[in-house]
Design an enzyme around this catalytic site. Sequence first.
Site, PDB file in Angstrom:
ATOM      1  N   ASP A  81      -3.230  -1.781 -15.261  1.00 48.50           N
ATOM      2  CA  ASP A  81      -2.443  -2.175 -14.099  1.00 48.50           C
ATOM      3  C   ASP A  81      -1.135  -2.753 -14.637  1.00 48.50           C
ATOM      4  O   ASP A  81      -1.069  -3.197 -15.793  1.00 48.50           O
ATOM      5  CB  ASP A  81      -3.201  -3.218 -13.281  1.00 48.50           C
TER       6      ASP A  81
ATOM      7  N   ASP B 194       1.630  -4.985 -12.732  1.00 46.48           N
ATOM      8  CA  ASP B 194       2.060  -6.320 -12.315  1.00 46.48           C
ATOM      9  C   ASP B 194       0.900  -7.308 -12.373  1.00 46.48           C
ATOM     10  O   ASP B 194      -0.146  -7.095 -11.765  1.00 46.48           O
ATOM     11  CB  ASP B 194       2.640  -6.261 -10.897  1.00 46.48           C
TER      12      ASP B 194
ATOM     13  N   LYS C 150      -5.232   2.132  -5.007  1.00 43.34           N
ATOM     14  CA  LYS C 150      -6.448   1.436  -5.417  1.00 43.34           C
ATOM     15  C   LYS C 150      -6.975   0.599  -4.238  1.00 43.34           C
ATOM     16  O   LYS C 150      -6.175  -0.003  -3.536  1.00 43.34           O
ATOM     17  CB  LYS C 150      -6.148   0.544  -6.636  1.00 43.34           C
TER      18      LYS C 150
END
Length: 200
Positions: free
Chosen positions: A45, A47, A134
């Site tokens: 991922d 951020d 997601k």
Amino acid sequence: MNTPAAHHFAEEHTPDAWSVEPAAVEDPVHPRMPNRTTVAAVLFDRDGTLVEDVPHNGDPDRVRLLPGAREAVALLRTAGIPTGVVSDQPGIGRGLLTDADVCRVDDRVDALLGGLGTFVYCPHLPEAGCPCRKPRPGLILEAARRLGVDPRHCVVIGGIEADVLAARAAGARAVLVSDPATDLLAAVRRILTAERGAPS
């Protein structure tokens, strides 16, 4: 350096070349990697995992790596394990960002980390029901396709439940790092230690 590209997923474009099974969530400090082929790539991922979480950031100058991120990616690169980034960017759907903004930020992240294999993101709002946001598996499947690996042999590292659920839906392994400043590098080191100790 790879140029990141937007992926506006539709159902018919969702990769379906792999038959996937649910995967377990691994302890970030003690992930189990039974053999070399089970780690074909590591997907992060963006951020809050690799860089500071600045909501809807479209400014490359605001990108700040989190502690351990550069070293974690470098260790994987040295070990010959491909890497990628999979991120939800709903600011595009809200009109707060453009695809070009996200690409510029991704380019900055790529430069700071020394180059990753692919960047894939979802531009849709949560209520859009797309297959890429997601916790759905579209981003994981597309990143694996771009890297030429089986998603079942990917490890997804992220900081929230949606990352874990997306990995599980794609058949990948998930490592949850609730505190990237301490867990991220430790998780990558454990993955690599397990790989080196696995039978060939």
